[in-house]
Design an enzyme around this catalytic site. Sequence first.
Site, PDB file in Angstrom:
ATOM      1  N   SER A  47       0.836  -1.211   0.000  1.00 43.22           N
ATOM      2  CA  SER A  47       0.000   0.000   0.000  1.00 43.22           C
ATOM      3  C   SER A  47       0.864   1.252   0.000  1.00 43.22           C
ATOM      4  O   SER A  47       2.077   1.196   0.218  1.00 43.22           O
ATOM      5  CB  SER A  47      -0.912   0.009   1.245  1.00 43.22           C
ATOM      6  N   ILE A  49       3.034   4.544  -0.055  1.00 40.06           N
ATOM      7  CA  ILE A  49       4.321   4.954  -0.619  1.00 40.06           C
ATOM      8  C   ILE A  49       5.144   3.737  -1.048  1.00 40.06           C
ATOM      9  O   ILE A  49       5.818   3.769  -2.079  1.00 40.06           O
ATOM     10  CB  ILE A  49       5.076   5.819   0.423  1.00 40.06           C
ATOM     11  N   SER A 164      10.494  10.044   8.769  1.00 40.92           N
ATOM     12  CA  SER A 164       9.404  11.023   8.719  1.00 40.92           C
ATOM     13  C   SER A 164       9.924  12.368   9.185  1.00 40.92           C
ATOM     14  O   SER A 164      10.767  12.432  10.090  1.00 40.92           O
ATOM     15  CB  SER A 164       8.284  10.565   9.652  1.00 40.92           C
ATOM     16  N   TYR A 190       5.961   7.434  17.538  1.00 37.46           N
ATOM     17  CA  TYR A 190       6.285   7.267  16.115  1.00 37.46           C
ATOM     18  C   TYR A 190       7.482   8.154  15.752  1.00 37.46           C
ATOM     19  O   TYR A 190       8.456   7.699  15.146  1.00 37.46           O
ATOM     20  CB  TYR A 190       5.043   7.653  15.299  1.00 37.46           C
ATOM     21  N   LYS A 194      11.291   7.235  14.535  1.00 34.49           N
ATOM     22  CA  LYS A 194      11.799   7.714  13.246  1.00 34.49           C
ATOM     23  C   LYS A 194      13.120   8.477  13.432  1.00 34.49           C
ATOM     24  O   LYS A 194      13.982   8.466  12.556  1.00 34.49           O
ATOM     25  CB  LYS A 194      10.746   8.588  12.556  1.00 34.49           C
ATOM     26  N   THR A 225      -1.902   8.710   2.022  1.00 33.68           N
ATOM     27  CA  THR A 225      -1.916   7.245   1.982  1.00 33.68           C
ATOM     28  C   THR A 225      -2.937   6.692   2.976  1.00 33.68           C
ATOM     29  O   THR A 225      -3.455   7.416   3.830  1.00 33.68           O
ATOM     30  CB  THR A 225      -0.531   6.702   2.386  1.00 33.68           C
TER      31      THR A 225
HETATM   32  N1  LIG Z   1       2.226   9.230   4.186  1.00 30.84           N
HETATM   33  C1  LIG Z   1       2.981  10.184   4.703  1.00 30.84           C
HETATM   34  O1  LIG Z   1       2.679  11.381   4.621  1.00 30.84           O
HETATM   35  C2  LIG Z   1       4.255   9.832   5.419  1.00 30.84           C
HETATM   36  C3  LIG Z   1       4.967  10.868   6.027  1.00 30.84           C
HETATM   37  C4  LIG Z   1       6.170  10.572   6.659  1.00 30.84           C
HETATM   38  C5  LIG Z   1       6.643   9.270   6.658  1.00 30.84           C
HETATM   39  N2  LIG Z   1       5.905   8.288   6.081  1.00 30.84           N
HETATM   40  C6  LIG Z   1       6.464   6.926   6.109  1.00 30.84           C
HETATM   41  O2  LIG Z   1       6.311   6.325   4.846  1.00 30.84           O
HETATM   42  C7  LIG Z   1       6.244   4.905   5.010  1.00 30.84           C
HETATM   43  C8  LIG Z   1       5.044   4.377   4.259  1.00 30.84           C
HETATM   44  O3  LIG Z   1       3.866   4.861   4.904  1.00 30.84           O
HETATM   45  P1  LIG Z   1       2.495   5.110   4.129  1.00 30.84           P
HETATM   46  O4  LIG Z   1       2.090   6.495   4.424  1.00 30.84           O
HETATM   47  O5  LIG Z   1       2.587   4.632   2.748  1.00 30.84           O
HETATM   48  O6  LIG Z   1       1.503   4.198   5.008  1.00 30.84           O
HETATM   49  P2  LIG Z   1       0.770   2.811   4.687  1.00 30.84           P
HETATM   50  O7  LIG Z   1      -0.047   2.921   3.477  1.00 30.84           O
HETATM   51  O8  LIG Z   1       0.091   2.430   5.970  1.00 30.84           O
HETATM   52  O9  LIG Z   1       1.980   1.840   4.393  1.00 30.84           O
HETATM   53  C9  LIG Z   1       2.715   1.198   5.396  1.00 30.84           C
HETATM   54  C10 LIG Z   1       2.929  -0.210   4.931  1.00 30.84           C
HETATM   55  O10 LIG Z   1       3.762  -0.883   5.880  1.00 30.84           O
HETATM   56  C11 LIG Z   1       3.222  -2.162   6.088  1.00 30.84           C
HETATM   57  N3  LIG Z   1       3.636  -2.700   7.382  1.00 30.84           N
HETATM   58  C12 LIG Z   1       3.469  -2.153   8.591  1.00 30.84           C
HETATM   59  N4  LIG Z   1       3.949  -2.969   9.551  1.00 30.84           N
HETATM   60  C13 LIG Z   1       4.440  -4.046   8.899  1.00 30.84           C
HETATM   61  C14 LIG Z   1       5.049  -5.240   9.344  1.00 30.84           C
HETATM   62  N5  LIG Z   1       5.258  -5.487  10.654  1.00 30.84           N
HETATM   63  N6  LIG Z   1       5.450  -6.135   8.428  1.00 30.84           N
HETATM   64  C15 LIG Z   1       5.243  -5.919   7.105  1.00 30.84           C
HETATM   65  N7  LIG Z   1       4.648  -4.812   6.626  1.00 30.84           N
HETATM   66  C16 LIG Z   1       4.246  -3.885   7.524  1.00 30.84           C
HETATM   67  C17 LIG Z   1       1.723  -1.970   6.021  1.00 30.84           C
HETATM   68  O11 LIG Z   1       1.084  -3.201   5.826  1.00 30.84           O
HETATM   69  P3  LIG Z   1      -0.506  -3.363   6.093  1.00 30.84           P
HETATM   70  O12 LIG Z   1      -1.190  -2.426   5.145  1.00 30.84           O
HETATM   71  O13 LIG Z   1      -0.759  -4.803   5.812  1.00 30.84           O
HETATM   72  O14 LIG Z   1      -0.720  -2.981   7.520  1.00 30.84           O
HETATM   73  C18 LIG Z   1       1.622  -1.011   4.845  1.00 30.84           C
HETATM   74  O15 LIG Z   1       1.598  -1.715   3.625  1.00 30.84           O
HETATM   75  C19 LIG Z   1       6.194   4.637   6.495  1.00 30.84           C
HETATM   76  O16 LIG Z   1       7.468   4.293   6.981  1.00 30.84           O
HETATM   77  C20 LIG Z   1       5.761   5.976   7.055  1.00 30.84           C
HETATM   78  O17 LIG Z   1       6.181   6.145   8.384  1.00 30.84           O
HETATM   79  C21 LIG Z   1       4.728   8.529   5.461  1.00 30.84           C
END
Ligand SMILES: NC(=O)c1ccc[n+]([C@@H]2O[C@H](COP(=O)([O-])OP(=O)(O)OC[C@H]3O[C@@H](n4cnc5c(N)ncnc54)[C@H](OP(=O)(O)O)[C@@H]3O)[C@@H](O)[C@H]2O)c1
Length: 306
Positions: A47, A49, A164, A190, A194, A225
């Site tokens: 899912s 990013i 992050s 969180y 990070k 996301t």
């Molecule tokens: N979106 C933003 O604005 C933002 C900002 C700063 C940093 N980030 C960072 O970007 C990264 C991606 O986040 P996102 O926003 O794309 O969120 P997301 O859609 O929730 O993606 C996170 C992914 O990590 C997977 N995951 C979590 N725990 C896991 C585990 N123990 N084993 C395997 N997979 C696991 C989730 O799987 P499930 O879906 O199956 O739970 C999901 O596919 C993260 O590190 C987040 O901290 C995002």
Amino acid sequence: MLDTFLDRTIAPGYGKLGLVLRRRLPGWPADPPRMDGQVVMVTGAASGIGLAAAQGFASLGATVLAVARNEQRAKDAEKALSGDVRGVACDVSSVAALRELAEGVERLDVLVNNAGVMPGERSRSVDDVELTFATHVLGPFVLIQALAPVLEANAPARVINVTSGGMYTQALRPGDLMSEQDEYNPKTFYARSKRAEVVVTEQLATRLAGTGIVVHSMHPGWADTAGIQHAMPVFRKVAGPILRSDAEGADTIVWLGGAAEPLQSTGKLWMDRAMRPTHYRFGASPDGVEAREELWKLCERLASAV
Ligand SMILES: NC(=O)c1ccc[n+]([C@@H]2O[C@H](COP(=O)([O-])OP(=O)(O)OC[C@H]3O[C@@H](n4cnc5c(N)ncnc54)[C@H](OP(=O)(O)O)[C@@H]3O)[C@@H](O)[C@H]2O)c1
């Protein structure tokens, strides 16, 4: 100057506008070249990013190992992606699962530790480690070292840890690095994990110097996301119109994985294809040498306990 202004003012820079403006500035780095023949592993690839980054690498011709938390999510990732993609199940908060994952990898050029969590309440991994720490700090610590031999065999190789911008607000907590003695707060825990991820990135970069593996961290700005929608619904409602797409959030991950410039350094923090400071005057102070050393020893102890 505009780039620095966007970085320091946060909302305009972290949102969609920041990337749109930066792309028009002179000196915006060229897109990465084709990556045919290379193998890229992306965690959290079912899912958001991670999915967008996996698609970015696959579209450049790389073979992608799309790591997701279980068989079903690995199938979801495979179904959503086009190109040479293989879904792989692994709970990246589990030390044993990560070691097993690494054992099955024969070739790797790029590792992206992207999986992330912000649980609503205090949670623990199967190894009984606080879950944000297990996912963002211990997991990358274990996986990078387990995969180092295979990465080194394909040098120059790259590791990209997705952190992050929230980490700017937090420092390490010497004596309580997993915040066990603090009341749970999802955003604070969180952000602390990070921050620790960025410190561990720097430490691994130093230890892997000379192997041909560079280790960088990056932050994606704010992308709309499922993770944001679920963990920060109020923020998402307010900031919705300015949030980046998943692919915009993944842009710098794919660039770091393929472009030539990131191979010229190691242990750096990036955002929007440029190096960024790890501390700002308005944020947390730099961590002391002892706190950083304590973090490394904690990771070693937790990894060796499994
Ligand atoms: N979106 C933003 O604005 C933002 C900002 C700063 C940093 N980030 C960072 O970007 C990264 C991606 O986040 P996102 O926003 O794309 O969120 P997301 O859609 O929730 O993606 C996170 C992914 O990590 C997977 N995951 C979590 N725990 C896991 C585990 N123990 N084993 C395997 N997979 C696991 C989730 O799987 P499930 O879906 O199956 O739970 C999901 O596919 C993260 O590190 C987040 O901290 C995002």
